[in-house]
Scaffold this active site. Structure first.
Site, PDB file in Angstrom:
ATOM      1  N   ASN A  16       0.804  -1.217   0.000  1.00 48.44           N
ATOM      2  CA  ASN A  16       0.000   0.000   0.000  1.00 48.44           C
ATOM      3  C   ASN A  16       0.844   1.277   0.000  1.00 48.44           C
ATOM      4  O   ASN A  16       0.420   2.294  -0.542  1.00 48.44           O
ATOM      5  CB  ASN A  16      -0.918  -0.002   1.222  1.00 48.44           C
ATOM      6  CG  ASN A  16      -1.510   1.363   1.506  1.00 48.44           C
ATOM      7  OD1 ASN A  16      -2.409   1.830   0.813  1.00 48.44           O
ATOM      8  ND2 ASN A  16      -0.990   2.037   2.534  1.00 48.44           N
ATOM      9  N   TYR A  39       3.886   9.892 -10.962  1.00 55.58           N
ATOM     10  CA  TYR A  39       2.943   9.034 -10.245  1.00 55.58           C
ATOM     11  C   TYR A  39       2.307   8.013 -11.179  1.00 55.58           C
ATOM     12  O   TYR A  39       2.240   6.813 -10.871  1.00 55.58           O
ATOM     13  CB  TYR A  39       1.862   9.876  -9.577  1.00 55.58           C
ATOM     14  CG  TYR A  39       0.929   9.055  -8.707  1.00 55.58           C
ATOM     15  CD1 TYR A  39       1.313   8.657  -7.432  1.00 55.58           C
ATOM     16  CD2 TYR A  39      -0.325   8.666  -9.170  1.00 55.58           C
ATOM     17  CE1 TYR A  39       0.481   7.889  -6.636  1.00 55.58           C
ATOM     18  CE2 TYR A  39      -1.165   7.902  -8.380  1.00 55.58           C
ATOM     19  CZ  TYR A  39      -0.758   7.515  -7.115  1.00 55.58           C
ATOM     20  OH  TYR A  39      -1.589   6.751  -6.335  1.00 55.58           O
ATOM     21  N   LYS A  55       2.674   3.750 -11.099  1.00 56.23           N
ATOM     22  CA  LYS A  55       1.586   2.783 -10.995  1.00 56.23           C
ATOM     23  C   LYS A  55       1.547   1.867 -12.215  1.00 56.23           C
ATOM     24  O   LYS A  55       1.188   0.678 -12.093  1.00 56.23           O
ATOM     25  CB  LYS A  55       0.249   3.495 -10.805  1.00 56.23           C
ATOM     26  CG  LYS A  55       0.144   4.241  -9.476  1.00 56.23           C
ATOM     27  CD  LYS A  55       0.374   3.321  -8.278  1.00 56.23           C
ATOM     28  CE  LYS A  55       0.221   4.023  -6.959  1.00 56.23           C
ATOM     29  NZ  LYS A  55       0.437   3.143  -5.791  1.00 56.23           N
TER      30      LYS A  55
END
Length: 243
Positions: free
Chosen positions: A89, A166, A170
């Protein structure tokens, strides 16, 4: 603790969606290890869980500290001998991230080092423990912003979110899911990417459409998948997401 009790490590579990994932897993009867890089915040998160009668402990875990990652794995090995669930996470954003033409390369490097390289390092360190589980689950907390398909679709609500650092981190995390799922397909380890949705947390500046409690539900579901679990998926609350 019963030998049948599942053991989970949740990285970045000291606040926000990570803490809520830890809480919901513990409420489901899982013994939860709160991974956090700040000792004070780790203690606060642990106290919050214990005050509700939930089974948990904390471990110091900084995704940018390779020796600390190995030390955390050794602590879990010494105390539990295995790991049944790994929820990757932990992640960061950076104010200097932005479109490819103007983002700071240093910011992009910081994001990739944490969100992708750090997650890879944690996963590699925990794999020997996950291999000791009868049915291990790895959940990589991704984002629809990491979908190449959606980033290239002008009709997508994510099309205008140009955060090269970012989004790329991902997308790289999704590649980890694809390759790891294939590499481990003959094992009892199931690996999936899960986008929790647009959640109101510090990471999003408390913008979003979902609470942390709502956003934690899908990652928890995939962490608790049963014997019919399928590996190598990329999902969000509305269903499967295109890579």
């Amino acid at each position: 603790m019963s030998v049948s009790t599942r053991i989970a490590l949740v990285t970045g579990a000291n606040k926000g969606i990570g803490l809520e994932i830890a809480r919901q897993l513990a409420q489901a009867g899982v013994f939860v290890i709160v991974g956090a890089r700040d000792p004070g915040r780790a203690d606060e998160a642990l106290k919050s869980l214990l005050s509700q009668g939930l089974a948990a402990q904390s471990v110091l875990l900084d995704l940018n500290n390779s020796s600390g990652i190995l030390a955390a794995a050794e602590t879990i090995r010494a105390e539990h001998g295995r790991l049944d669930i790994l929820v990757n996470n932990a992640g960061i954003v950076d104010a200097k991230d932005g479109p490819p033409t103007s983002s700071s390369p240093d910011a992009v490097r910081r994001i990739l080092d944490t969100n992708f390289v750090g997650t890879l390092a944690v996963t590699q360190a925990m794999l020997p423990l996950l291999r000791q589980s009868a049915a291990a689950r790895i959940v990589n907390l991704s984002s629809s912003l990491g979908s190449l398909t959606l980033n290239g679709d002008p009709a997508s609500p994510y099309y205008a979110a140009r955060l090269i650092g970012y989004n790329a981190s991902k997308a790289a995390l999704n590649m980890l899911t694809v390759q790891l799922a294939e590499e481990l397909k003959e094992t009892a380890i199931v690996v999936n990417s899960v986008s929790p949705g647009y959640v109101k947390t510090d990471l999003t500046g408390h913008n979003g459409f979902m609470t942390a409690e709502e956003g934690a539900k899908l990652p928890v579901k995939y962490a608790l998948l049963g014997d019919d679990a399928v590996s190598g998926k990329f999902v969000e609350p509305n269903g499967e997401t295109p890579w």
